[in-house]
Design a protein around this motif. Structure first.
Motif, PDB file in Angstrom:
ATOM      1  N   CYS A 168      15.927   3.971  -5.384  1.00 41.97           N
ATOM      2  CA  CYS A 168      15.436   3.888  -4.015  1.00 41.97           C
ATOM      3  C   CYS A 168      16.460   3.129  -3.161  1.00 41.97           C
ATOM      4  O   CYS A 168      16.904   2.040  -3.541  1.00 41.97           O
ATOM      5  N   THR A 193      10.152   7.655   0.928  1.00 41.68           N
ATOM      6  CA  THR A 193      10.039   9.009   0.379  1.00 41.68           C
ATOM      7  C   THR A 193      11.111   9.888   1.007  1.00 41.68           C
ATOM      8  O   THR A 193      11.670   9.565   2.052  1.00 41.68           O
ATOM      9  N   TYR A 224       5.827   2.128  -5.020  1.00 45.49           N
ATOM     10  CA  TYR A 224       4.708   2.344  -4.115  1.00 45.49           C
ATOM     11  C   TYR A 224       3.482   1.617  -4.648  1.00 45.49           C
ATOM     12  O   TYR A 224       3.258   1.618  -5.836  1.00 45.49           O
ATOM     13  N   PRO A 225       2.709   0.918  -3.875  1.00 44.25           N
ATOM     14  CA  PRO A 225       2.607   0.881  -2.429  1.00 44.25           C
ATOM     15  C   PRO A 225       3.445  -0.216  -1.753  1.00 44.25           C
ATOM     16  O   PRO A 225       3.477  -0.288  -0.534  1.00 44.25           O
ATOM     17  N   GLY A 235       9.701   9.869  -4.280  1.00 45.57           N
ATOM     18  CA  GLY A 235       9.137   8.647  -3.725  1.00 45.57           C
ATOM     19  C   GLY A 235       9.491   7.466  -4.599  1.00 45.57           C
ATOM     20  O   GLY A 235       9.751   7.611  -5.793  1.00 45.57           O
ATOM     21  N   CYS A 236       9.487   6.309  -4.015  1.00 48.23           N
ATOM     22  CA  CYS A 236       9.806   5.091  -4.750  1.00 48.23           C
ATOM     23  C   CYS A 236       8.727   4.799  -5.784  1.00 48.23           C
ATOM     24  O   CYS A 236       7.532   4.926  -5.512  1.00 48.23           O
ATOM     25  N   CYS A 293       6.704  -0.416  -1.635  1.00 50.00           N
ATOM     26  CA  CYS A 293       7.789   0.276  -0.951  1.00 50.00           C
ATOM     27  C   CYS A 293       7.320   1.707  -0.700  1.00 50.00           C
ATOM     28  O   CYS A 293       6.937   2.402  -1.640  1.00 50.00           O
ATOM     29  N   LYS A 294       7.350   2.145   0.520  1.00 47.60           N
ATOM     30  CA  LYS A 294       6.830   3.460   0.887  1.00 47.60           C
ATOM     31  C   LYS A 294       7.921   4.489   1.171  1.00 47.60           C
ATOM     32  O   LYS A 294       7.673   5.495   1.823  1.00 47.60           O
TER      33      LYS A 294
END
Length: 69
Positions: free
Chosen positions: A20, A51, A45-46, A41-42, A48-49
């Motif tokens: 990421c 995508t 998550y949540p 997506g990372c 780091c959001k």
């Protein structure tokens, strides 16, 4: 369900070890809950959001891999 698991495994293998750009955690293959389209997506998550869309080269390679099966 089995096909989705196989697809996720194939995409994960093709994506490799991408990190990421925001938090440096590994990127994970995710699927849109409505369209079932894959995206990156990372894995953090949540917290780091981050995508992004799945690179088209990966999707083309996936089609080639699935055609063999």
């Amino acid at each position: 369900m089995l096909m989705e698991q196989q697809r996720k495994a194939t995409l994960t293998r093709l994506v490799g070890a991408i990190l990421c750009p925001k938090c440096r955690r590994p990127v994970a293959v995710r699927f849109n809950g409505v369209t079932s389209e894959p995206f990156l997506g990372c894995s953090g998550y949540p917290m780091c959001k981050w995508t992004t869309v799945m690179p088209s080269a990966v999707l083309m390679e996936e089609e080639a891999c699935l055609a063999v099966y």
